[in-house]
Design a protein around this motif. Structure first.
Motif, PDB file in Angstrom:
ATOM      1  N   ALA A 224      47.866  34.809  76.333  1.00 32.83           N
ATOM      2  CA  ALA A 224      48.663  34.433  75.161  1.00 32.83           C
ATOM      3  C   ALA A 224      47.942  34.804  73.870  1.00 32.83           C
ATOM      4  O   ALA A 224      48.562  35.280  72.908  1.00 32.83           O
ATOM      5  CB  ALA A 224      48.963  32.936  75.194  1.00 32.83           C
ATOM      6  N   ALA A 225      46.618  34.609  73.843  1.00 33.49           N
ATOM      7  CA  ALA A 225      45.838  34.931  72.640  1.00 33.49           C
ATOM      8  C   ALA A 225      45.878  36.421  72.350  1.00 33.49           C
ATOM      9  O   ALA A 225      46.024  36.847  71.195  1.00 33.49           O
ATOM     10  CB  ALA A 225      44.404  34.455  72.810  1.00 33.49           C
ATOM     11  N   ILE A 226      45.763  37.245  73.394  1.00 34.53           N
ATOM     12  CA  ILE A 226      45.770  38.703  73.205  1.00 34.53           C
ATOM     13  C   ILE A 226      47.145  39.172  72.751  1.00 34.53           C
ATOM     14  O   ILE A 226      47.283  39.910  71.771  1.00 34.53           O
ATOM     15  CB  ILE A 226      45.367  39.413  74.508  1.00 34.53           C
ATOM     16  CG1 ILE A 226      43.930  39.085  74.879  1.00 34.53           C
ATOM     17  CG2 ILE A 226      45.554  40.922  74.368  1.00 34.53           C
ATOM     18  CD1 ILE A 226      43.511  39.606  76.232  1.00 34.53           C
ATOM     19  N   ASN A 227      48.173  38.739  73.467  1.00 34.62           N
ATOM     20  CA  ASN A 227      49.514  39.259  73.212  1.00 34.62           C
ATOM     21  C   ASN A 227      50.154  38.686  71.955  1.00 34.62           C
ATOM     22  O   ASN A 227      51.210  39.166  71.522  1.00 34.62           O
ATOM     23  CB  ASN A 227      50.406  39.044  74.433  1.00 34.62           C
ATOM     24  CG  ASN A 227      50.031  39.980  75.580  1.00 34.62           C
ATOM     25  OD1 ASN A 227      49.482  41.060  75.363  1.00 34.62           O
ATOM     26  ND2 ASN A 227      50.317  39.567  76.813  1.00 34.62           N
ATOM     27  N   SER A 228      49.530  37.664  71.360  1.00 34.69           N
ATOM     28  CA  SER A 228      50.032  37.135  70.085  1.00 34.69           C
ATOM     29  C   SER A 228      49.260  37.715  68.898  1.00 34.69           C
ATOM     30  O   SER A 228      49.559  37.379  67.746  1.00 34.69           O
ATOM     31  CB  SER A 228      49.920  35.609  70.067  1.00 34.69           C
ATOM     32  OG  SER A 228      48.562  35.201  70.114  1.00 34.69           O
ATOM     33  N   GLY A 229      48.245  38.555  69.177  1.00 29.99           N
ATOM     34  CA  GLY A 229      47.482  39.180  68.109  1.00 29.99           C
ATOM     35  C   GLY A 229      46.350  38.337  67.561  1.00 29.99           C
ATOM     36  O   GLY A 229      45.732  38.703  66.554  1.00 29.99           O
ATOM     37  N   ARG A 230      46.024  37.224  68.241  1.00 29.96           N
ATOM     38  CA  ARG A 230      44.960  36.366  67.724  1.00 29.96           C
ATOM     39  C   ARG A 230      43.573  36.940  68.009  1.00 29.96           C
ATOM     40  O   ARG A 230      42.603  36.579  67.355  1.00 29.96           O
ATOM     41  CB  ARG A 230      45.061  34.948  68.325  1.00 29.96           C
ATOM     42  CG  ARG A 230      46.340  34.226  67.973  1.00 29.96           C
ATOM     43  CD  ARG A 230      46.208  32.717  68.135  1.00 29.96           C
ATOM     44  NE  ARG A 230      45.828  32.299  69.467  1.00 29.96           N
ATOM     45  CZ  ARG A 230      46.684  32.078  70.458  1.00 29.96           C
ATOM     46  NH1 ARG A 230      47.988  32.266  70.273  1.00 29.96           N
ATOM     47  NH2 ARG A 230      46.255  31.680  71.649  1.00 29.96           N
ATOM     48  N   VAL A 231      43.461  37.819  69.003  1.00 24.84           N
ATOM     49  CA  VAL A 231      42.169  38.446  69.311  1.00 24.84           C
ATOM     50  C   VAL A 231      41.947  39.634  68.398  1.00 24.84           C
ATOM     51  O   VAL A 231      40.953  39.713  67.665  1.00 24.84           O
ATOM     52  CB  VAL A 231      42.103  38.868  70.796  1.00 24.84           C
ATOM     53  CG1 VAL A 231      40.794  39.583  71.093  1.00 24.84           C
ATOM     54  CG2 VAL A 231      42.256  37.645  71.695  1.00 24.84           C
ATOM     55  N   LEU A 232      42.857  40.583  68.425  1.00 25.74           N
ATOM     56  CA  LEU A 232      42.850  41.739  67.522  1.00 25.74           C
ATOM     57  C   LEU A 232      44.300  42.090  67.204  1.00 25.74           C
ATOM     58  O   LEU A 232      45.157  42.089  68.095  1.00 25.74           O
ATOM     59  CB  LEU A 232      42.167  42.951  68.161  1.00 25.74           C
ATOM     60  CG  LEU A 232      40.638  43.020  68.155  1.00 25.74           C
ATOM     61  CD1 LEU A 232      40.177  44.263  68.917  1.00 25.74           C
ATOM     62  CD2 LEU A 232      40.074  43.036  66.747  1.00 25.74           C
ATOM     63  N   GLU A 233      44.570  42.432  65.971  1.00 31.35           N
ATOM     64  CA  GLU A 233      45.948  42.692  65.564  1.00 31.35           C
ATOM     65  C   GLU A 233      46.498  43.993  66.129  1.00 31.35           C
ATOM     66  O   GLU A 233      47.698  44.112  66.366  1.00 31.35           O
ATOM     67  CB  GLU A 233      46.051  42.704  64.034  1.00 31.35           C
ATOM     68  CG  GLU A 233      45.850  41.339  63.392  1.00 31.35           C
ATOM     69  CD  GLU A 233      46.061  41.381  61.898  1.00 31.35           C
ATOM     70  OE1 GLU A 233      46.308  42.497  61.366  1.00 31.35           O
ATOM     71  OE2 GLU A 233      45.976  40.313  61.243  1.00 31.35           O
ATOM     72  N   ASN A 234      45.637  44.977  66.328  1.00 26.65           N
ATOM     73  CA  ASN A 234      46.132  46.300  66.717  1.00 26.65           C
ATOM     74  C   ASN A 234      46.044  46.575  68.216  1.00 26.65           C
ATOM     75  O   ASN A 234      46.196  47.718  68.642  1.00 26.65           O
ATOM     76  CB  ASN A 234      45.383  47.390  65.951  1.00 26.65           C
ATOM     77  CG  ASN A 234      43.888  47.431  66.291  1.00 26.65           C
ATOM     78  OD1 ASN A 234      43.360  46.468  66.844  1.00 26.65           O
ATOM     79  ND2 ASN A 234      43.231  48.533  65.978  1.00 26.65           N
ATOM     80  N   LEU A 235      45.786  45.549  69.027  1.00 26.14           N
ATOM     81  CA  LEU A 235      45.720  45.770  70.478  1.00 26.14           C
ATOM     82  C   LEU A 235      47.119  45.956  71.057  1.00 26.14           C
ATOM     83  O   LEU A 235      48.050  45.231  70.690  1.00 26.14           O
ATOM     84  CB  LEU A 235      45.052  44.582  71.175  1.00 26.14           C
ATOM     85  CG  LEU A 235      43.541  44.556  71.307  1.00 26.14           C
ATOM     86  CD1 LEU A 235      43.114  43.331  72.100  1.00 26.14           C
ATOM     87  CD2 LEU A 235      43.023  45.812  71.980  1.00 26.14           C
TER      88      LEU A 235
END
Length: 342
Positions: A224-235
């Motif tokens: 959820a953190a990755i796919n919501s952009g909380r880890v990096l915005e451009n992933l």
């Protein structure tokens, strides 16, 4: 009644990297895709680092004749900065991926997407762009460790992020990681492995998506953190495709029988699993100390023993390493395995 012809099945090229931990998920994915009527091409580097890789690739192809195979010669470094054969193979594969363009361009039917190992993200991106096909990167680690690798360029910009006096490393969007879980090379920005990871992390934004052998219920918060952009915005989005079915060749099944029969005959949660990873070799002194400890403990055990980083260099058999008396005394409650264990 419509006369529209059904679209042809996709032609997917799979490009793994060095090491059994990278190869195994690709073979499982290739088997699954082939079973679902996809045209599959497995792309492997020559020469492989380990005998296990060569053996698994050969047997896999013999059992899956519909899977195409492209083998390409890697360009080795003329000025290596490390003696680690797997790091050198990562670098050599990255340096050589551009050589695949003619083979991909001549493929019939044309390649639809490329599924490539994360460790070649930076070099496969221009190849995919020239072909006009999407590239999906495959991470062979956990989601949490993938976050660390994706954020590595940002973390390295702060010299104190991996300081020895810290207890944890903060990665945006996820639970802090214990400093002891960070690979030692990451603490040296000039290390070959660190440089390769950072370079490929910067190229992730050019990927259509990231495939991982995981599933929502296993790592829900991190996904959820990755796919919501909380880890990096451009992933790009992470697409969980697991758990992938295990692929085993005949040799593995025979070897598995040696320890699975032991495990099946023991009470639940009664066997100690002893392994220091597929890249950690033990000295003769360490082997002796550990064998003495296991014997005196009285516990049932499954011990995966490595005496060299690369199996091609591992020449001694178990009787020479451990002594026949030890094997006799622990027979029935302990099994020692040399080789890849699933």
């Amino acid at each position: 009644m419509s006369n529209t012809a059904a679209p042809p099945p996709p032609h997917i090229a799979l490009l793994p990297s060095a090491g059994m931990g990278h190869l195994t998920p690709f073979l499982r994915l290739a088997a699954m895709l082939s079973s679902r009527n996809c045209t599959v091409t497995l792309v492997t580097a020559r020469p492989s680092v380990s005998a296990a890789e060569s053996d698994h690739i050969s047997f896999f192809l013999s059992q899956h004749p519909k899977v195409n195979h492209i083998e390409f010669q890697v360009i080795s470094s003329t000025n290596p900065t490390t003696d680690d054969p797997f790091f050198l193979q990562f670098e050599a594969t990255t340096r050589s991926v551009h050589l695949l363009y003619p083979s991909f361009a001549a493929s019939s039917p044309p390649v639809s997407p490329i599924f490539s190992d994360f460790t070649v993200a930076s070099s496969i991106a221009p190849v995919a762009a020239d072909l006009g096909v999407p590239n999906y990167n495959i991470f062979t680690t956990s989601c949490t460790f993938s976050c660390l690798m994706a954020c590595l360029p940002t973390l390295l910009s702060n010299p104190s992020c991996f300081a020895s006096d810290l207890k944890e490393v903060n990665v945006p969007g996820i639970t802090p990681l214990p400093i002891g879980s960070i690979p030692p090379p990451f603490k040296n920005p000039n290390h070959l492995f660190t440089s390769l990871i950072a370079t490929n992390s910067r190229a992730l934004s050019k990927s259509r998506g990231i495939l991982m052998n995981t599933f929502e219920d296993f790592e829900p918060e991190t996904l959820a953190a990755i796919n919501s952009g909380r880890v990096l915005e451009n992933l790009p989005p992470i697409l969980p495709i697991g758990p992938l079915d295990t692929f085993k060749d005949k040799k593995e099944q025979e070897e598995d029988g040696n320890y699975l029969s032991l495990l099946d005959s023991q009470p639940g949660e009664s066997v100690v699993y002893v392994s220091f990873g597929s890249r950690t070799a033990m000295s003769n002194e360490q082997i002796k100390e550990l064998s003495d400890g296991l014997e005196r403990s009285g516990y049932r055990f499954l011990w995966v023993l490595k005496t060299s980083k690369v199996d091609k260099d591992d020449k001694e058999d178990l009787k020479d390493l451990l002594g026949e008396p030890f094997l006799d005394r622990t027979k029935g409650r302990g099994v020692v395995v040399k080789g890849w264990v699933n």
